[in-house]
Design an enzyme around this catalytic site. Sequence first.
Site, mmCIF file in Angstrom:
data_model
loop_
_atom_site.group_PDB
_atom_site.id
_atom_site.type_symbol
_atom_site.label_atom_id
_atom_site.label_comp_id
_atom_site.label_asym_id
_atom_site.label_seq_id
_atom_site.Cartn_x
_atom_site.Cartn_y
_atom_site.Cartn_z
ATOM 1 C CG ASP A 134 18.194 11.540 -10.742
ATOM 2 O OD1 ASP A 134 18.185 10.412 -11.320
ATOM 3 O OD2 ASP A 134 18.401 12.781 -11.335
ATOM 4 C CE LYS B 47 -4.149 7.060 2.506
ATOM 5 N NZ LYS B 47 -5.314 6.460 2.664
ATOM 6 C CE LYS C 288 -1.414 4.869 -1.853
ATOM 7 N NZ LYS C 288 -1.968 4.146 -0.717
ATOM 8 C CG HIS D 291 -7.418 8.527 -0.230
ATOM 9 N ND1 HIS D 291 -6.267 8.447 -0.527
ATOM 10 C CD2 HIS D 291 -8.138 7.296 -0.208
ATOM 11 C CE1 HIS D 291 -6.070 7.040 -0.681
ATOM 12 N NE2 HIS D 291 -7.074 6.419 -0.468
ATOM 13 C CG ASP E 288 0.914 18.952 21.717
ATOM 14 O OD1 ASP E 288 -0.239 18.868 21.934
ATOM 15 O OD2 ASP E 288 1.590 18.226 22.359
ATOM 16 C CG HIS F 37 -1.941 1.031 1.134
ATOM 17 N ND1 HIS F 37 -2.052 2.007 2.048
ATOM 18 C CD2 HIS F 37 -3.141 1.118 0.281
ATOM 19 C CE1 HIS F 37 -3.100 2.704 1.695
ATOM 20 N NE2 HIS F 37 -3.727 2.026 0.767
#
Length: 341
Positions: A89, A261, A84, A259, A266, A82
């Site tokens: 380089d 996450k 991404k 979508h 603080d 899952h």
Amino acid sequence: YIHLESFNYRSDSIAKELFTLLAEKAKEGVTIKALFDDFGNLSNSRPLRKEHLKMLAERGVEMARFSPIRFPYINHVFCRDHQKIVVIDGKVGYTGGMNIADYYINGLPEIGPWRDMHIRIEGPAVQYLEKAFLGVWNKETHEGLKEGQVAHDTLCEGSGRRVAIVQRIPKVCPEIMREAYIAALDAAERKVQIINPYFTPTRKVRNAIKRAAERGVRVEIMIPGKSDISFTPDAGFYIANKLRKAGAHIYVFNGGFHHSKIMMVDERFCTVGSTNLNSRSLHYDYEINAFILDLPTTAELGEVFQNDKLNSTIMTREEYKKRSVWRRFVGWFAHLFTPVI
């Protein structure tokens, strides 16, 4: 070189534009390696097919599938890729929640606009994104590629902002992401803000949220009012309402499907990544998050949260009761499956 890793690449205009550009770079002598999860590919409505992969290979774009679906067709149950990741380089990296699909720009008719979050990273932290990519690439291709073989140039210097790359690797460090979230929640002194799309957190994460609220920390959780997956949102509403009763402030986002996450603690540090607060992400899948100890970056994400509040409904007892008896029952029933969804 360019390394890409995504749960899926939807075969649409955005993917076509991306792969056209990658083929042009391959012509220039750039090495292109791209990973995708086979279950993630086959479960989307416009998957990459054999003819696409053959065409890309002929144009110099090397693609690899994570955990190809084979008889008896249950291998995808145990773990998925899952993550991404993009690494260019060894100098520039990207990570976050975004896959490759047109709906990131156009949205979907049934849920409206699609919101998500990615982060661009330069400096020494990029080598950890590289290491994460190569770990999965080598697992699937058995090439044995090493960082030293691909890092042609020295990494550019960082900005002084501290970034920790946290990767969940099944069977190697299976608890690390859950522990990172719990440690962040337990460290909170004043405020926690969370945006997460499939909000069915495990018991230990729920307990950490409750502990923060009991200490007087203002816990703000934003969940989408609509989702691309059925069943899970009902469980999310049920659990969010339970946390509301424990002192958390719940915001239901009305501007489409959020979508993203992300979590801010603080106003001191934050995290952006691929990890959903559900059992799949915390117990089964390969996941990766950047934890950023930086005031301006955290403030920027906090501003996103504040703006999205303006397009959200505060979950109160009365608002939750507006859900039909059937939907509330489905939510209760669905939450029983949180150990596996």
